[in-house]
Motif scaffolding. Structure first.
Motif, PDB file in Angstrom:
ATOM      1  N   MET A 272       0.864  -1.116   0.082  1.00  0.00           N
ATOM      2  CA  MET A 272      -0.026  -0.102  -0.020  1.00  0.00           C
ATOM      3  C   MET A 272       0.809   1.238   0.032  1.00  0.00           C
ATOM      4  N   GLN A 273       0.378   2.410  -0.617  1.00  0.00           N
ATOM      5  CA  GLN A 273       1.214   3.496  -0.800  1.00  0.00           C
ATOM      6  C   GLN A 273       0.504   4.839  -0.553  1.00  0.00           C
ATOM      7  N   LEU A 274       1.141   5.731  -0.369  1.00  0.00           N
ATOM      8  CA  LEU A 274       0.601   7.048  -0.129  1.00  0.00           C
ATOM      9  C   LEU A 274       1.185   7.900  -1.488  1.00  0.00           C
ATOM     10  N   ILE A 275       0.504   8.327  -2.112  1.00  0.00           N
ATOM     11  CA  ILE A 275       1.053   8.943  -3.353  1.00  0.00           C
ATOM     12  C   ILE A 275       0.812  10.357  -3.468  1.00  0.00           C
ATOM     13  N   LYS A 276       1.325  11.195  -4.217  1.00  0.00           N
ATOM     14  CA  LYS A 276       1.115  12.536  -4.656  1.00  0.00           C
ATOM     15  C   LYS A 276       0.931  12.872  -6.019  1.00  0.00           C
ATOM     16  N   LEU A 277      -0.157  13.329  -6.460  1.00  0.00           N
ATOM     17  CA  LEU A 277      -0.055  13.675  -7.902  1.00  0.00           C
ATOM     18  C   LEU A 277       0.562  14.986  -8.123  1.00  0.00           C
ATOM     19  N   ASN A 278       1.366  15.051  -9.046  1.00  0.00           N
ATOM     20  CA  ASN A 278       2.099  16.313  -9.133  1.00  0.00           C
ATOM     21  C   ASN A 278       1.416  17.000 -10.515  1.00  0.00           C
ATOM     22  N   LEU A 279       1.482  18.293 -10.784  1.00  0.00           N
ATOM     23  CA  LEU A 279       1.198  18.917 -11.923  1.00  0.00           C
ATOM     24  C   LEU A 279       2.306  18.851 -12.860  1.00  0.00           C
ATOM     25  N   GLN A 280       3.397  18.669 -12.799  1.00  0.00           N
ATOM     26  CA  GLN A 280       4.516  18.482 -13.713  1.00  0.00           C
ATOM     27  C   GLN A 280       5.231  17.097 -13.698  1.00  0.00           C
ATOM     28  N   LEU A 281       5.618  16.668 -14.876  1.00  0.00           N
ATOM     29  CA  LEU A 281       6.503  15.445 -14.931  1.00  0.00           C
ATOM     30  C   LEU A 281       7.499  15.345 -14.167  1.00  0.00           C
ATOM     31  N   ASP A 282       7.992  14.167 -13.620  1.00  0.00           N
ATOM     32  CA  ASP A 282       9.159  14.094 -13.013  1.00  0.00           C
ATOM     33  C   ASP A 282      10.218  13.650 -14.067  1.00  0.00           C
ATOM     34  N   ALA A 283      11.562  13.544 -13.417  1.00  0.00           N
ATOM     35  CA  ALA A 283      12.689  13.024 -14.285  1.00  0.00           C
ATOM     36  C   ALA A 283      12.287  11.620 -15.021  1.00  0.00           C
ATOM     37  N   LYS A 284      11.540  10.877 -14.496  1.00  0.00           N
ATOM     38  CA  LYS A 284      11.109   9.515 -14.873  1.00  0.00           C
ATOM     39  C   LYS A 284       9.799   9.660 -15.845  1.00  0.00           C
ATOM     40  N   GLY A 285       9.085  10.841 -15.981  1.00  0.00           N
ATOM     41  CA  GLY A 285       8.120  10.999 -16.813  1.00  0.00           C
ATOM     42  C   GLY A 285       6.863  10.536 -16.264  1.00  0.00           C
ATOM     43  N   SER A 286       6.962  10.766 -15.115  1.00  0.00           N
ATOM     44  CA  SER A 286       5.465  10.425 -14.464  1.00  0.00           C
ATOM     45  C   SER A 286       5.163  11.769 -13.392  1.00  0.00           C
ATOM     46  N   TYR A 287       3.885  11.589 -13.360  1.00  0.00           N
ATOM     47  CA  TYR A 287       3.218  12.502 -12.697  1.00  0.00           C
ATOM     48  C   TYR A 287       2.847  11.946 -11.043  1.00  0.00           C
ATOM     49  N   VAL A 288       2.992  10.978 -10.891  1.00  0.00           N
ATOM     50  CA  VAL A 288       2.809  10.419  -9.447  1.00  0.00           C
ATOM     51  C   VAL A 288       4.113  10.339  -8.617  1.00  0.00           C
ATOM     52  N   GLU A 289       4.135  10.619  -7.596  1.00  0.00           N
ATOM     53  CA  GLU A 289       5.237  10.508  -6.738  1.00  0.00           C
ATOM     54  C   GLU A 289       4.816   9.754  -5.422  1.00  0.00           C
ATOM     55  N   VAL A 290       5.621   8.819  -5.254  1.00  0.00           N
ATOM     56  CA  VAL A 290       5.314   7.933  -3.848  1.00  0.00           C
ATOM     57  C   VAL A 290       6.066   8.612  -2.564  1.00  0.00           C
TER      58      VAL A 290
END
Length: 105
Positions: A1-19
């Motif tokens: 199970m994870q708590l995630i944050k949905l970002n407005l910008q893509l991160d270095a891996k090309g994802s909007y999701v931050e664990v």
């Protein structure tokens, strides 16, 4: 199970999701509900912790009511490899170990 944050910008891996956090799966938890709401820009989702139990080696966890007519669960049954413990809410709203007559742990 994870708590995630949905970002407005893509991160270095090309994802909007931050664990943000990872949690150990204590399954089988069958009465857990996840509710996700998104509204407005830049609003966070608040999570209020109701209780915390720091016990190692938990293999199963179930909640019980004193009777079928009770609106809330009273007991938390925690199963380990070699034993089962029963926790109950005391008058100070704290979990403490207890026994239930007729319950073989």
């Amino acid at each position: 199970m994870q708590l995630i944050k949905l970002n407005l910008q893509l991160d270095a891996k090309g994802s909007y999701v931050e664990v943000l956090e990872r949690y150990v799966n204590l399954g089988p938890i069958v009465d857990f509900h996840v509710v996700v709401t998104c509204f407005g820009a830049y609003n966070g989702i608040g999570i209020n912790e109701q209780a915390s139990v720091e016990l190692q080696g938990i293999k199963g966890m179930w909640s019980l009511r004193s009777s079928i007519d009770d609106p809330f669960d009273t007991f938390l049954v925690v199963s380990f490899i070699s034993e089962t413990r029963i926790l109950a809410m005391n008058l100070e709203d704290e979990l403490e170990e207890t026994e239930i007559e007729g319950f073989c742990s």
